[in-house]
Design a protein around this motif. Structure first.
Motif, PDB file in Angstrom:
ATOM      1  N   UNK A 228      13.691   5.541  56.678  1.00  0.00           N
ATOM      2  CA  UNK A 228      15.011   5.436  57.591  1.00  0.00           C
ATOM      3  C   UNK A 228      14.638   4.705  58.246  1.00  0.00           C
TER       4      UNK A 228
ATOM      5  N   UNK B 226      15.936   1.537  55.522  1.00  0.00           N
ATOM      6  CA  UNK B 226      17.633   1.597  55.712  1.00  0.00           C
ATOM      7  C   UNK B 226      18.236   1.714  57.103  1.00  0.00           C
TER       8      UNK B 226
ATOM      9  N   UNK C 278      21.157  -1.818  57.603  1.00  0.00           N
ATOM     10  CA  UNK C 278      22.734  -1.857  57.666  1.00  0.00           C
ATOM     11  C   UNK C 278      22.884  -2.399  59.071  1.00  0.00           C
ATOM     12  N   UNK C 279      23.658  -1.645  59.765  1.00  0.00           N
ATOM     13  CA  UNK C 279      24.546  -2.366  60.700  1.00  0.00           C
ATOM     14  C   UNK C 279      24.110  -2.055  61.752  1.00  0.00           C
ATOM     15  N   UNK C 280      23.430  -0.886  61.760  1.00  0.00           N
ATOM     16  CA  UNK C 280      22.468  -0.241  62.831  1.00  0.00           C
ATOM     17  C   UNK C 280      21.418  -1.540  63.066  1.00  0.00           C
TER      18      UNK C 280
ATOM     19  N   UNK D 120      30.608   1.225  61.363  1.00  0.00           N
ATOM     20  CA  UNK D 120      30.490   2.747  62.221  1.00  0.00           C
ATOM     21  C   UNK D 120      28.577   2.775  62.359  1.00  0.00           C
ATOM     22  N   UNK D 121      28.174   2.126  62.962  1.00  0.00           N
ATOM     23  CA  UNK D 121      26.595   1.660  63.133  1.00  0.00           C
ATOM     24  C   UNK D 121      26.060   3.350  63.074  1.00  0.00           C
ATOM     25  N   UNK D 122      24.998   3.829  62.979  1.00  0.00           N
ATOM     26  CA  UNK D 122      24.731   5.272  63.375  1.00  0.00           C
ATOM     27  C   UNK D 122      22.147   5.014  62.404  1.00  0.00           C
TER      28      UNK D 122
ATOM     29  N   UNK E  49      22.369   5.408  58.572  1.00  0.00           N
ATOM     30  CA  UNK E  49      21.117   4.600  57.937  1.00  0.00           C
ATOM     31  C   UNK E  49      20.134   5.554  56.791  1.00  0.00           C
ATOM     32  N   UNK E  50      19.988   6.731  57.749  1.00  0.00           N
ATOM     33  CA  UNK E  50      19.161   7.756  56.651  1.00  0.00           C
ATOM     34  C   UNK E  50      19.957   8.064  55.069  1.00  0.00           C
TER      35      UNK E  50
ATOM     36  N   UNK F  47      21.583   6.666  53.533  1.00  0.00           N
ATOM     37  CA  UNK F  47      22.191   5.374  53.020  1.00  0.00           C
ATOM     38  C   UNK F  47      22.986   5.617  51.829  1.00  0.00           C
ATOM     39  N   UNK F  48      22.238   6.184  50.655  1.00  0.00           N
ATOM     40  CA  UNK F  48      22.542   5.972  49.645  1.00  0.00           C
ATOM     41  C   UNK F  48      24.837   6.905  49.093  1.00  0.00           C
TER      42      UNK F  48
ATOM     43  N   UNK G 225      25.826   5.255  54.008  1.00  0.00           N
ATOM     44  CA  UNK G 225      25.936   4.048  54.697  1.00  0.00           C
ATOM     45  C   UNK G 225      26.796   2.754  53.736  1.00  0.00           C
ATOM     46  N   UNK G 226      26.107   3.162  52.448  1.00  0.00           N
ATOM     47  CA  UNK G 226      26.296   1.941  51.126  1.00  0.00           C
ATOM     48  C   UNK G 226      27.696   1.217  51.286  1.00  0.00           C
TER      49      UNK G 226
ATOM     50  N   UNK H 163      30.104   1.453  52.872  1.00  0.00           N
ATOM     51  CA  UNK H 163      30.705   0.914  54.056  1.00  0.00           C
ATOM     52  C   UNK H 163      29.903  -0.371  54.299  1.00  0.00           C
ATOM     53  N   UNK H 164      29.132  -0.712  53.916  1.00  0.00           N
ATOM     54  CA  UNK H 164      27.983  -1.421  53.747  1.00  0.00           C
ATOM     55  C   UNK H 164      29.175  -2.565  52.530  1.00  0.00           C
ATOM     56  N   UNK H 165      29.106  -2.426  51.937  1.00  0.00           N
ATOM     57  CA  UNK H 165      29.378  -2.944  50.645  1.00  0.00           C
ATOM     58  C   UNK H 165      31.086  -3.000  51.024  1.00  0.00           C
TER      59      UNK H 165
END
Lengths: 357, 266
Positions: free
Chosen positions: A191, A194, A198-200, B117-119, B123-124, B126-127, B130-131, B133-135
């Motif tokens: 966690x 990651x 990431x954006x967070x 939309x960060x949260x 992130x937890x 991720x795969x 979030x991945x 969106x990040x890309x």
């Protein structure tokens, strides 16, 4: 030598964003994970339960705190209280018949909500004042736990944990307890890793570095400080619950006193603020040093080289923490993680001597 | 630049009799300006004349005590800075305000914050979460990196690159938010001639490519006269001149404010 950046080419953002882009780093991580998973098979029960297991859980707790102190830049000197809330909540929930998995989430939520209430009040102040406000949280929570019999089971009482099962595996016996702790440590590690990419995580670092510049690109500083408190307290609460169930198997208020908070801060600072590997190194360091030190002093006392009262002996670790924190702030502000990084960079550019940063 | 176009354009930012006091000091005295769509609007004046204060009033750091500020018709008078940013206003700072703990790329990616939309949960997982969106946003950020020619420093920590480059990174971060309105607070302060020329080129390129309206605070008059469509001159919190760049700057009151009058020079 074995660390080589040459030959590692990224053609997709997906691979460029990997946690460990270098093959050597990946091998090291897999090796460490394999060693951790296989630990019950090659380690004696004594080492497994009294060194490995607490180290993993304290590392998870240090990671939770480094998310708040290192990444989001908000000092917290009452983190043991957060863990206490988690531990007591999980015990009361499981005693009421709630499944352990849900009890862990409940423990995290309870810690997060109470942590946020204090956080929201405390976040109106910065720096040293925030330290004082979080200290107040430590003492208020301690007092409440001790003086409300419904929580602590009466003054001086010890609440033992009921037997539970995690993911249909009964949490009984050294091996099961160890794997429970390992699972939690891995989840928290992933966690935090990651979050950092990431954006967070970027928003948290932005608020830490320059809150006005963060606001100007649309990051609400107060919201993200509060989210940092929430996430960190959630993880801290679950870590407290895991500590109670997998290690202590009973809770008393003294287990989560002020000195534990200082110990956690020491782990984070000695390990390196905001660093994942630093949390593990710091936790290991802070747990091992007093043991080694006490043994050395006790040996010296037995051998007759110096005389120390048992009272002094108990306080030596505390003095050493203080000395260590000062020493690290003076000589290596980025902690053990930076030392590790220097060694890694040395191999990365070997046989040349100078690294880029 | 584009006079006919600008003259016909609608008003993007309107400051209506904006006043701001700091204790007994009135930093802004009933300032009214209006910036039209597509133009580069210059805001000049000696040090301490209230340029940055006006910008801080617009971006929500020092809300004005009197007057009204409207952006595309909506009042942004009492909005917090992060709400103002979400309206589509981006800005850079006079002394570079980059995040020192991060790389150039991460700084630029932060410009995408309002679209993400960060949260912690994303992130937890991720795969799976979030991945993607990040890309997607990385691709957008790379377009800006391309536009401002920052490829070579992309992975450097932001505090090791030269100041001229840092200012460019800050511009990139602002552009990443796809703003409708861009405020540049002395983007050329402390730069040499070559860096200045580069910066002017990048500002013009960005304006053309992204259809921006720009508010430029600047001390270099060569730059102001070269690229600004219209100019407002402030002195001691008052507006002393307004109009096309060359005319406004040659106004006797402006010359007096900058260099002083003949009789008190003696």
């Amino acid at each position: 030598m074995f660390y080589r950046q040459s030959g590692v080419h990224h053609t997709r953002y997906q691979t460029a964003r990997r946690l460990w882009p270098l093959p050597t780093d990946q091998r090291i991580v897999w090796l460490l994970l394999a060693l951790a998973v296989a630990a019950p098979f090659y380690m004696s029960d004594l080492y497994l339960t009294s060194y490995m297991l607490p180290w993993l859980i304290w590392s998870a707790a240090a990671l939770s705190l480094t998310l708040l102190m290192g990444i989001a830049g908000q000092l917290h000197f009452g983190f043991a209280a957060v863990m206490a809330i988690g531990a007591y909540t999980s015990i009361h929930l499981t005693r009421a018949g709630v499944p352990f998995e849900l009890a862990l989430i409940g423990a995290g939520l309870m810690s997060a909500v109470i942590g946020c209430i204090f956080g929201a009040a405390a976040l109106r102040v910065k720096g040293l004042y925030l330290v004082m406000a979080t200290l107040a949280m430590q003492y208020l929570v301690d007092w409440t736990i001790i003086n409300v019999p419904a929580i602590s089971g009466g003054a001086q009482a010890t609440l033992s944990t009921p037997s539970v099962s995690l993911l249909f595996v009964p949490l009984r016996g050294d091996t099961a307890l160890y794997y429970g702790a390992l699972l939690w440590a891995v989840i928290v590690t992933l966690l935090v890793l990651n979050i950092k990419r990431t954006s967070f995580g970027r928003a948290l670092v932005a608020v830490r570095d320059k809150d006005f510049a963060a606001a100007v690109i649309g990051v609400n500083p107060f919201k993200y400080k509060l989210l940092a408190f929430f996430t960190s307290s959630f993880l801290g609460g679950v870590s407290g619950a895991v500590l109670a169930f997998c290690y202590y198997q009973a809770v008393t208020p003294e287990q989560f006193g002020f000195n534990v908070s200082i110990q956690l801060v020491a782990m984070v600072l000695v390990g390196g603020l905001g660093s994942v590997i630093g949390a593990f190194l710091g936790a290991g360091f802070v747990l091992l040093v007093p043991i080694i030190l006490t043994n050395v002093v006790a040996y010296a006392a037995v051998a007759g080289w110096l005389t120390v009262s048992s009272n002094l002996l108990a306080h030596i670790p505390l003095m050493v923490y203080g000395g260590l924190i000062i020493g690290f702030i003076l000589f290596e502000p980025l902690g053990l993680a930076k030392i590790y990084d220097n060694i890694r960079k040395y191999f990365l550019v070997w046989p040349f001597r100078h690294t880029q940063s | 630049m584009s006079d006919q176009h600008a003259a016909a354009g609608e008003q993007v930012l309107v400051c209506d009799n904006v006043s701001r006091w700091f204790g007994g000091l009135q930093a802004l005295k009933s300032i009214s300006i209006s910036v039209r769509r597509g133009e580069i609007f210059g805001l000049v004046g000696p040090n301490g004349s209230g340029k940055t204060t006006l910008v801080n009033a617009v971006t929500g750091f020092y809300p004005p005590q009197e007057g009204d500020i409207r952006f595309l018709g909506t009042s942004i008078n009492r909005m917090k800075p992060h709400r103002v940013a979400m309206q589509g206003i981006a800005r850079t700072f006079q002394n570079v305000a980059l995040f020192r703990g991060m790389s150039v790329l991460e700084n630029i990616l932060l410009g995408r914050h309002i679209f993400m939309r960060p949260s912690a949960l994303a992130s937890l997982f991720y795969w799976w979460w979030a991945q993607k969106e990040e890309i997607a946003h990385r691709e957008k950020a790379e377009e800006i990196i391309d536009l401002l020619q920052l490829e070579s420093v992309r992975d450097e920590p932001v505090d090791v690159i030269p100041l001229g480059m840092q200012k460019r990174v800050e511009l990139a971060r602002a552009l990443c938010a796809e703003p409708k309105f861009l405020i540049l607070d002395e983007p050329m302060a402390g730069m040499n001639q070559e860096e200045k020329e580069y910066m002017v080129r990048f500002i013009l390129d960005a304006q053309e490519a992204l259809g921006l309206t720009v508010l430029l605070l600047e001390h270099h008059m060569d730059v102001v006269t070269a690229i600004c469509d219209r100019v407002v001159v402030l002195n001691n919190g008052e507006k002393i001149a307004e109009g096309p760049a060359r005319e406004a700057i040659n106004d006797p009151a402006v010359v007096a404010a900058y260099i002083g009058k003949r009789h008190d020079a003696a």
